[in-house]
Scaffold this motif. Structure first.
Motif, short mmCIF file in Angstrom:
data_model
loop_
_atom_site.label_atom_id
_atom_site.label_comp_id
_atom_site.label_asym_id
_atom_site.label_seq_id
_atom_site.Cartn_x
_atom_site.Cartn_y
_atom_site.Cartn_z
N GLY A 65 0.85 -1.18 0.00
CA GLY A 65 0.00 0.00 0.00
C GLY A 65 0.88 1.23 0.00
O GLY A 65 1.63 1.46 0.96
N CYS A 66 0.84 2.00 -1.07
CA CYS A 66 1.76 3.13 -1.23
C CYS A 66 1.04 4.27 -1.95
O CYS A 66 0.65 4.13 -3.10
N LYS A 67 0.86 5.38 -1.26
CA LYS A 67 0.14 6.51 -1.84
C LYS A 67 0.97 7.29 -2.86
O LYS A 67 0.44 8.02 -3.68
N SER A 68 2.29 7.10 -2.81
CA SER A 68 3.19 7.81 -3.73
C SER A 68 3.51 6.95 -4.94
O SER A 68 4.05 5.84 -4.80
N LYS A 69 3.20 7.47 -6.14
CA LYS A 69 3.51 6.72 -7.36
C LYS A 69 5.01 6.65 -7.63
O LYS A 69 5.48 5.79 -8.36
N ALA A 70 5.76 7.54 -7.01
CA ALA A 70 7.22 7.52 -7.18
C ALA A 70 7.85 6.39 -6.38
O ALA A 70 8.82 5.76 -6.82
N HIS A 71 7.34 6.12 -5.18
CA HIS A 71 7.94 5.12 -4.31
C HIS A 71 7.50 3.69 -4.64
O HIS A 71 8.23 2.73 -4.36
N GLY A 72 6.31 3.53 -5.21
CA GLY A 72 5.77 2.19 -5.46
C GLY A 72 6.69 1.29 -6.27
O GLY A 72 7.02 0.18 -5.83
N PRO A 73 7.15 1.72 -7.46
CA PRO A 73 8.04 0.85 -8.26
C PRO A 73 9.35 0.51 -7.54
O PRO A 73 9.86 -0.61 -7.68
N LEU A 74 9.89 1.46 -6.80
CA LEU A 74 11.14 1.21 -6.06
C LEU A 74 10.95 0.11 -5.02
O LEU A 74 11.77 -0.83 -4.93
N LEU A 75 9.87 0.19 -4.26
CA LEU A 75 9.62 -0.80 -3.21
C LEU A 75 9.26 -2.15 -3.81
O LEU A 75 9.60 -3.20 -3.25
N LYS A 76 8.59 -2.15 -4.95
CA LYS A 76 8.28 -3.42 -5.62
C LYS A 76 9.57 -4.11 -6.06
O LYS A 76 9.72 -5.32 -5.91
N GLU A 77 10.51 -3.33 -6.60
CA GLU A 77 11.79 -3.90 -7.03
C GLU A 77 12.54 -4.49 -5.84
O GLU A 77 13.17 -5.55 -5.95
N LEU A 78 12.44 -3.84 -4.69
CA LEU A 78 13.13 -4.33 -3.49
C LEU A 78 12.53 -5.63 -2.99
O LEU A 78 13.25 -6.50 -2.48
#
Length: 483
Positions: free
Chosen positions: A167-180
């Motif tokens: 659950g991530c309200k920021s579209k900038a952080h979502g892809p980064l955390l998914k990659e992690l």
């Protein structure tokens, strides 16, 4: 861009399982600093410090024995040393320690750090209910995200296929955390309704205790499925009351954080086990926590005129009826769920575990919805209909207690054909699941849509085209739901 430094705050069973994933991905991708700090509450194990054991033998022998951690995961006993310079802070500690940990690191972390909570629970504040992510956000002043899903820690550590939701309200952080977080067998979906994702992680444990009561009182699969569905509806109702910052969509509850996590917890989790023991033994919850958890705490019809008439005809005190107008959707649910149940049986026969089975059920449900949207054109198809008994409850019952599941399990275990098993186990009656899979395959092939339904297609190929049943999970690893 500088590589992002990651710190895991917590090293219990779940924290160590996540460290396996995070460590491997940090070493794999240039996006992240290869060294991952993991804060470990120091303990002595047979005369040796736990941090020393983890850093030399790369194994958390107390909380995740038998699983090697990546060598780039470094156990750090001092909390301030662990978080120093971290760009991403992963919180995976018991919720009762959150405030103390935040008070300790406040002023010692980067102001632009991003936090991720894997903590399933809520906090009670002076103004009522508070999400754990909100507690952390308010204390530290950082952006917070959450990760919740059908994720029993030992199965994640065993690298059995499962899903999770960020659950991530920021579209900038979502892809980064998914990659992690994402691996071949730990598939991640990112949604913006972070509050709803988190509330699912807390409330599902309440429903699981009720499911345990059903098991302890021998109420059977139908009752348990009803408890799970009604619990899910209460979770949605609660979220709509509490999560006012964003619209609450039923679709979020069809993610891993919702229905899949609820299924796993209600069939395999410790809340269910304690609930069952409570109903059977009459012992208090506190006694059972001591005995079973080493003292750990539990988290704890189309015509509107005909509808009421038919409801009056069918409903009894113990056979409860809901009327909806999407009759085509109700009917298609009854057919397609048998295909999914065969796949669930494959999981049981191959000992894939509860996480994988929950993922199969959820992905099957999503394919049922997608199929209905393609072919039920006489009326709009709402995800809410799939939250009725005809959808998720019937699917759960069939995937845990039905004959399609049983035949699927025997098929995977024995190597016998479907026809042989029908003769042996059903006195020659024909199974609905494989036959429906064949019919659905013809329809999808004619429309050139087979690839959009990998689970339905895999059941067909295994049952009729000789594909190895052990390859069933590969159809899930690159499912369109994860793209």
């Amino acid at each position: 861009m500088a590589a992002k430094k990651v710190c895991i705050i917590g090293s219990g069973n779940w924290g160590s399982a996540i460290a396996k994933i995070v460590g491997a991905n940090a070493a794999k991708y240039n996006t992240f600093d290869s060294t991952v700090n993991m804060w470990v509450f120091e303990e002595m194990i047979n005369g040796r410090k736990l941090t020393e054991i983890i850093n030399t033998e790369h194994e958390n022998v107390k909380y995740l024995p038998g699983h090697k951690l990546p060598p780039n995961v470094v156990a750090v006993p001092e909390l301030l040393d662990a978080v120093k310079g971290a760009d991403i802070l992963i919180f995976v500690i018991p919720h009762q320690f959150v405030s103390r940990v935040c008070d300790t690191i406040k002023g010692h972390i980067k102001t632009d750090a991003v936090g991720m909570s894997l903590i399933k629970g809520v906090d009670e504040g002076p103004d009522g209910l508070k999400l754990i992510s909100d507690v952390i956000r308010e204390k530290l002043g950082i952006t917070m995200t959450v990760l919740m899903g059908a994720n029993l820690a030992n199965e994640v550590a065993d690298e059995k296929f499962c899903e999770t939701t960020i659950g991530c309200k920021s579209k900038a952080h979502g892809p980064l955390l998914k990659e992690l977080m994402q691996t071949q067998n730990f598939r991640v979906t990112v949604v913006e309704e972070a509050d709803v994702v988190e509330i699912c992680g807390a409330l599902k444990n309440i429903v699981a205790v009720g499911a345990g009561f059903c098991d302890g009182l021998n109420f059977g699969d139908n009752t348990k499925a009803a408890v799970i569905r009604l619990g899910l509806m209460e979770m949605i109702a609660f979220a709509r009351l509490f999560c006012t910052a964003c619209p609450v969509s039923p679709a979020t509850f069809l993610e891993s954080c919702g229905v899949a996590d609820l299924i796993t917890t209600c069939y395999g989790g410790r809340n269910r086990k304690i609930g069952e023991a409570f109903a059977k033994t009459g012992k208090s919850i506190e006694e059972l926590e001591k005995e079973m958890l080493n003292g750990q705490k539990l988290q704890g019809c189309k015509s509107k005129a005909q509808g009421p008439l038919l409801k009056e005809l069918m409903q009894t005190q113990n056979f409860r009826v809901t009327v909806v107008e999407e009759a085509d959707v109700v009917e298609i649910c009854g057919a397609l769920k048998n295909i999914v149940a065969v796949g669930a049986g494959f999981c049981d026969g191959l000992n894939f575990g509860d996480n994988t089975k929950a993922a199969v059920i959820r992905l099957g449900l999503m394919e049922m919805i997608a199929f209905a949207r393609l072919f039920c054109t006489a009326c709009p198809v709402s995800p809410a209909t799939f939250l009725e008994s005809c959808g998720v409850a019937d699917l759960i019952t069939t995937c845990y207690g039905g004959r399609n599941r049983k035949i699927g399990e025997a098929f995977a275990k024995t190597g016998k054909s479907i026809e042989e098993l029908e003769k042996e186990m059903l006195n020659g009656q024909k199974l609905q699941g494989p036959a429906t899979a064949a019919e659905v395959h013809k329809i999808l092939k004619h429309k050139n849509l087979v690839e959009k339904f990998p689970l339905f297609n895999a059941v067909y190929q295994i049952c009729f085209q000789g594909h190895p049943v052990k390859e069933f999970v590969t159809c899930l690893q690159n499912h369109p739901e994860h793209m």
